[in-house]
Design a protein around this motif. Structure first.
Motif, PDB file in Angstrom:
ATOM      1  N   ASP A 148       0.553  -1.612   0.086  1.00  0.00           N
ATOM      2  CA  ASP A 148       0.245   0.064   0.054  1.00  0.00           C
ATOM      3  C   ASP A 148       1.266   0.958   0.424  1.00  0.00           C
ATOM      4  OD1 ASP A 148      -2.769   1.284  -0.714  1.00  0.00           O
ATOM      5  OD2 ASP A 148      -3.311   0.738   1.884  1.00  0.00           O
ATOM      6  N   PRO A 150      -1.783   4.940  -1.100  1.00  0.00           N
ATOM      7  CA  PRO A 150      -3.088   4.710  -0.651  1.00  0.00           C
ATOM      8  C   PRO A 150      -3.995   5.422  -0.972  1.00  0.00           C
ATOM      9  CG  PRO A 150      -1.225   5.614   1.185  1.00  0.00           C
ATOM     10  CD  PRO A 150      -0.857   5.626  -0.070  1.00  0.00           C
ATOM     11  N   GLY A 204      -4.910   1.828  -5.179  1.00  0.00           N
ATOM     12  CA  GLY A 204      -4.953   0.463  -5.757  1.00  0.00           C
ATOM     13  C   GLY A 204      -6.019  -0.080  -6.117  1.00  0.00           C
TER      14      GLY A 204
END
Lengths: 1040, 242
Positions: A759, A762, A765
């Motif tokens: 990740d 952030p 994804g």
């Protein structure tokens, strides 16, 4: 030797012929194509002849594959344990034994055999909930808590604070610890057998009596949420409008399933909705997927367990008084987060039951605290079946072998031994009935279970002594309870032994078929003189006719005598027919037969390596340490070729041979640093394949490996082409650009994958996921679509330059061109090897994409070693011996371990299926997993034909036959390993380590051999065809 | 591995080394393997208990034994006289000053071979051990000591009889020399060490399975067997690869 056969052996004539022939050959070689009038016609004929010979070879190897399948099928069907599935179902109105107390049997409203305790139940399965996740961490010395510790405290806390409302116990699974197998155990109460372990990709419906079917028969409304494996097992059992199933195989997705379950389960718990269902089965997968993806010791695991904790707390809050809440794990996970085997960490799950009523008790005050470790007071997973059945007023499923859990029946005070004794008596009686029917169906006499029968009798006598309706005291009931549970325990252990029931005749016949096929291969590969492509037709015809006749005789005899098992007889008969047929074939060409025993050191070394490795599989230690043994053998081979190189008289050969031998050894050792230890190797092994022992992700520095491979390997491969000036034509485009680009793309894939895992960005994804899948698809397209088109349509890697001066380079073919100028054909001296070699790099690209960064490096090294091996073979002039194909077999097996695999179920990298795809797609997903698992062996098998093509003259005779010989030798290596592992697995079928070590090794060996059979036919032989055809198009046909 | 009788070779007619033609040599060459094995057997317990100090301390008596053996039994480099020249009944040449030639011709070369095998061969053998799978990041002292023992057993006598001639050493490594007790000892040592790896993985849980006890044991046994075979049965034969 043509001249020897067709001419009188007068020396003078022979010499004259040889001279004339040499002149003719020289003439032919000089003018690229012969200029005689009917040359075109002759060439056409030769081409047809070649294609026919090739097709016959393909058919021959397919026939060998067929025999392998027959042998493996027959052995497997007798070896992988089978339990007779009885069709009997328990019925609500038929108690297994006369009623204990005045009680009306047969009403599922009050409880079928026993008064029910709960109206409804919510069964929450948290996949891979290991027992030590649920208990508080007690530091052992200076040990620090791991990420999985203390993250889901609610189960323990409620059990301690409200012991009459909840209890928490270790919940021991019967291996194999795969979800499908566990669900079968958890609902039927029977023991699993090994064969189902592999059917996780496509589960099949349970047809024996089970708890879900009983609930459905009693018209209960069942709801299922979560893992869709349930629907494969129980198709159509659940309320269609309330049930929501999710794909269980996308192990990289931690949240979809869990959020789906949570989203649908809480509305159902609202008082207005509780009438819509009777039992809810919720199956959370996030913990399991977090384990597979990151390993247990990772913040993602903490987050996942915390989430589970909150969900369970909310459920407790919303639970009504008549509903039982069960939370359990179906298995645990090992230190890396995988499961499937039988190690302690894999089998120790947790079981927690909760009710708003004070129903649960403990037989001793000390038991109020849940066990600190899973070694104390564990219950078996099959115990859930009678427990839930009786608590919900259902009959106990017919095949159940579990026993009621003490805590659930002993009453809140921990005193109600009467209830406990009755519950155990009912369960034992059902077990007794089942055992009786099973013995009848199997034709067993009572001697096999005399001990359980004696226990049954004594328990029953004790009960009878008590007399009906008479109030017994606490101790009497306690002793009755323990006698019935002793009967249950003994029966269970008898069944464990009994169901290790092998069909020995099938196993023996399977081994015999494999042994005879091995002998056919051995004679074909090493016991024939002359061109295989000339000798194969007679062998194939006779063998094929034998197979068909044998099959006909076998089928016919089963029609005549219907009591014979038809498929067993037919298989054996066709195998016998094949062997007899091919034997007549060998007899027909008996003048060409020689002893297949080795004559040179290389032959002996091949035999010793193969036999030593195979013999070692009889010992569990040598099987466990196979990777180290292979390293030892490969280094030995490198030292031997270095020694042999020093013996060469030609200085260039000597130097090159030494260089490549040393390189080969060094690369082997470097590759050996990539390790994924199996549990049995501990503590003498440290895994390096992933970031740590308890993780299944790569560490950041490992991401550099794919880039290093992408940048360097094309340069190294080019060097092997440069040596003979073969870096021409399509090679420039493919090696210089496409391969590099493809490798860089797949390196980028692994970086994106790490970014997605960790990740790093952030919120991005989804974008990363899409991008990486596209990149993976492009890479595969470059390898298989672009690569194969290049390979198919490429001309031989040659270039013709006109010089005014004569070139001095030895690798050039110089043709006088009248005056001062000359023509140089660049790449002439390795026209076959360089042309076919492209195929190896194509597969290298495809395989490296599906390996994790460390495996990417291992596959790169393997490719480099393969090219070094060609040079070693050439400089030592041993390309005709068996050592090349055998070492490729060793190398493939070695890199199998270096790409993060072991011969165990838990090291299968299932997530490979999702590299270029989002969902499971047949047949691609299994193929991708196979390409990941057997990538190293596939790469080496593709390289086999190059051994005999490397630096061979363009018109070398019998090259196709040599290719067949090399391929047969390579298959021979795997066939020996397969036969050995099969024999040992069969022989050691009662060994303690059978399921842990020998059975997985047997399965690996069998699968590898079948995969290599197929790859040799479809890739190696077909590739050789393309390559030889394209060379012949330029140089004309020698008699192949 | 096929072994045939020595065939005529075009270039340097390397011949098998004979032990010195005197009674001491003939006697000691048989006592030597017994002494070497006894030394190892005597030290075995302490090697198993704690390999590093025990292997280190065993090196000294092993060096003394090997130096004594080469000095007493073997012709130093350059002095080996082709056996063909000696005709039966021919008189031996009178040796000059026995002690002096003993020191100059024997003791010094013997110590030189000790130094060379310890300093030059040990690292090479150690690297080879690592390439064959010896631990790469741990047990360094163990591996080096194992390499030292192998070098003293296998290489020291070879250096003594063949010196440092590059061509001869190429032939030595290429297994082209005819077998004699020195060469046989070397081949035996390495074969023994190779086979010594076999019991390591077994799950017998024996103390002696630890690194590098089995390798060293295999090497000692292999050395003795190889020396014996090389000096008798296989003497003069050559190793053929094809």
């Amino acid at each position: 030797m043509d001249s020897g056969e067709s001419l009188p052996s007068y020396e003078g004539i022979a010499a004259a012929f040889a001279k004339a022939k040499a002149k003719k050959e020289k003439d032919e070689a000089q003018g690229l194509k012969s200029t005689t009038a009917d040359a075109a016609k002759a060439n056409k004929q030769a081409e047809v002849h070649f294609k026919a010979s090739h097709s016959i070879l393909v058919a021959f190897f397919t026939w060998i594959l067929f025999l392998h399948i027959l042998g493996i099928y027959l052995f497997t069907s007798g070896f992988l344990l089978t339990r007779l599935v009885l069709e009997h179902k328990s019925e609500c109105s038929v108690q297994p034994i006369d009623t204990a107390r005045p009680y009306t049997v047969g009403s599922s409203e009050a409880g079928c055999w026993h008064p029910k305790t709960f109206e409804k139940a919510i069964v929450i399965l948290v996949d891979a909930l290991r027992y030590d996740f649920t208990t508080p961490f007690r530091p052992d010395g200076s040990e620090q808590p791991h990420h999985f510790h203390n993250a889901i405290p609610i189960l323990y806390d409620t059990a301690v604070d409200h012991p009459n409302n909840a209890f928490l116990l270790p919940f021991i699974a019967d291996p194999p610890t795969t979800t499908l197998q566990r669900l079968k155990g958890l609902t039927t109460g029977t023991l699993p057998t090994f064969i189902d372990a592999g059917s996780n990709f496509a589960g099949t419906a349970i047809d024996e009596d089970n708890l879900v079917a009983q609930l459905r028969n009693a018209s209960k409304k069942l709801v299922h949420l979560g893992d869709d494996t349930w629907h494969a097992l129980f198709p159509g059992y659940f309320e269609p409008n309330l049930t929501h199933a999710y794909d269980s195989f996308n192990v990289w997705d931690l949240h979809t399933v869990d959020n789906g379950v949570t989203e649908h389960i809480f509305p159902l718990m609202q008082p207005t909705n509780t009438s819509k269902w009777d039992v809810i089965f919720g199956h959370y997968l996030g913990v399991d997927h977090a384990g597979h993806r990151y390993g247990p010791d990772h913040p993602a695991m903490t987050a996942k367990l915390n989430q589970m904790n909150d969900i369970i707390r909310d459920m407790i809050d919303q639970l009504d008084d008549t509903t039982l809440l069960v939370v359990m794990g179906d298995h645990g996970m090992d230190a890396k987060g995988d499961h499937g085997g039988e190690s302690d960490d894999e089998i120790q799950a947790a079981l927690w039951m909760y009710s708003k009523q004070k129903r649960f008790g403990r037989s001793l005050p000390a038991y109020r605290t849940p066990p600190a470790t899973a070694k104390e007071r564990p219950v078996a997973q099959i115990d859930l079946v009678p427990t839930l059945s009786l608590l919900l007023g259902m009959p106990i499923p017919f095949n159940n072998l579990g026993k009621p859990i003490e805590e659930a029946f002993i009453g809140a005070k921990g005193e109600d031994y009467e209830n406990l004794a009755i519950a155990n008596r009912l369960t034992a009686a059902q077990i007794h009935r089942y055992q009786h029917e099973y013995a009848l169906a199997r034709g067993l006499d009572d001697s096999t279970r005399s001990l359980p029968l004696a226990l049954w009798k004594s328990a029953n006598d004790a009960w009878e002594a008590l007399g009906k309706n008479e109030k017994g005291n606490r101790d009497q009931f306690k002793s009755i309870y323990s006698s019935f549970s002793a009967y249950q325990r003994e029966t269970l252990s008898t069944c464990r032994a009994l169901w290790a029931r092998f069909d020995v005749p099938r196993m023996l016949n399977g081994v015999t078929i494999l042994a005879f096929t091995l002998m056919i291969l051995a004679f074909y590969a090493r016991g024939l003189e002359g061109d295989r492509s000339e000798l194969t037709p007679i062998l194939l015809t006779r063998g094929g006719i034998g197979t068909i006749l044998g099959a006909a005789v076998g089928l016919g005899s089963t029609f005549a005598i219907p009591s014979l098992p038809w498929e067993h007889i037919t298989i054996v008969a066709s195998a016998v027919g094949s062997v007899l047929g091919v034997s007549t074939g060998f007899w027909y060409i008996r003048r060409r037969l020689t002893s297949p025993l080795p004559t040179s050191i290389w032959g002996w070394v091949s035999v010793i390596f193969t036999i030593a490795l195979s013999a070692g599989f009889a010992a569990n230690s040598f099987t466990i340490w196979e990777d180290e043994i292979l390293l030892h053998f490969l280094s030995t081979f490198g030292v031997l070729t270095a020694v042999s190189s020093l013996r060469q008289t030609n200085v260039t050969d000597r130097v090159l041979g030494c260089y490549h031998s040393v390189l080969f050894i060094l690369l082997t050792r470097v590759a050996s640093l990539s390790r994924l230890c199996r549990e049995e190797q501990m503590p003498y092994c440290r895994s390096t394949y992933y970031a740590s022992d308890t993780s299944s992700t790569s560490s950041p520095w490992q991401l550099a490996i794919p880039y290093a491979v992408a940048l360097l390997l094309p340069i190294f491969i080019k060097a092997y082409y440069d040596g003979t000036l073969s870096y021409q034509g399509s090679a420039i485009m493919w090696l210089g650009f496409a391969l590099r680009f493809g490798l860089l793309l797949s390196a980028a894939y692994w970086t994106l994958d790490a970014a997605d895992d960790g990740d790093w960005w952030p919120g991005k994804g989804e974008m990363i996921k899409t991008t990486k899948i596209i990149i993976a698809q492009i890479t595969l397209a470059i390898a298989l679509a672009f690569g194969y088109s290049t390979f198919s349509w490429s001309k031989p890697l040659l270039n013709i330059v006109t010089n005014t001066k004569r070139s001095e380079k030895p690798s050039d073919q110089i043709v006088a061109d009248g005056g001062n100028s000359s023509i140089t054909i660049l790449g002439y001296s390795n026209v076959h090897g360089s042309r076919y070699g492209l195929l190896i790099t194509i597969w290298f690209l495809a395989i490296s994409l599906v390996q994790k960064p460390m495996g990417f490096g291992a596959i790169g090294i393997a490719t480099w070693q393969v090219f070094s091996l060609f040079e070693i073979m050439d400089t030592n002039k041993i390309s005709d011996t068996s050592i090349g194909p055998v070492v490729l077999g060793l190398l493939g097996s070695f890199h199998f371990f270096k790409t993060g695999h072991q011969a165990t179920l838990s090291t299968i990298q299932w997530e490979t299926a999702f590299i270029p795809l989002r969902t499971i797609k047949y047949p691609w997903s299994p193929l991708l997993v196979a390409l990941n698992t057997f990538g190293a062996q596939i790469l080496c098998a593709v390289a086999v034909p190059t051994l005999v093509m490397w630096k061979q003259p363009p018109k070398k005779k019998g090259l196709l036959g040599d290719v067949a010989k090399a391929i047969a030798t390579h298959l021979l290596f795997y066939a020996v390993i397969n036969l050995a592992t099969t024999m040992w697995a069969g022989h050691l079928r009662r060994h303690l380590m059978l399921y842990r070590i020998f059975c997985p090794r047997f399965l690996t060996g069998a699968l590898v051999m079948l995969v290599i059979d197929v790859v040799c036919i479809l890739v190696a032989l077909m590739g050789a065809r393309t390559s030889l055809l394209s060379v012949a198009e330029v140089f004309g046909w020698a008699k192949f | 591995m096929s072994i045939t009788n020595l065939a005529a070779k075009p270039r340097p007619p390397a011949t098998a080394i004979d032990i010195l033609n005197n009674d001491t040599a003939r006697l000691y060459t048989h006592i030597h393997p017994i002494l070497v094995l006894s030394l190892y057997a005597f030290q075995f317990r302490s090697i198993v208990a704690d390999p590093v100090p025990a292997l280190t301390s065993t090196l000294i008596p092993l060096s003394i034994l090997q130096v004594a053996y080469v000095a007493l039994c073997l012709p130093p480099t350059g002095t080996a006289v082709p056996t063909e020249k000696k005709k039966p009944g021919e008189k031996k040449k009178q040796a000059p000053g026995k002690l002096e030639s003993g020191v100059n011709g024997k003791i010094i070369p013997a110590f030189l071979s000790l130094v060379l095998s310890a300093l030059a061969a040990t690292p090479l053998v150690t690297v080879t051990l690592i390439l064959f799978g010896a631990p790469i990041s741990t047990h360094h002292a163990h591996t080096v000591l194992c390499g030292a023992h192998l070098s003293l057993l296998a290489i020291l006598p070879l250096v003594f009889v063949h010196g440092v001639d590059g061509q001869t050493w190429r032939e030595t490594v290429a297994l082209l020399l005819p077998i004699d007790e020195v060469y046989g000892g070397m081949i035996g040592t390495f074969l023994g060490a190779w086979l010594g790896a076999v019991p390591i993985p077994l799950d017998w849980d024996r103390e002696w399975q630890k690194w590098p006890v089995t390798i060293v044991t295999g090497a000692y046994i292999g050395y003795v067997v190889g020396k014996l075979m090389g000096g008798t049965l296989l003497k003069g034969r050559k190793i053929m690869f094809d």
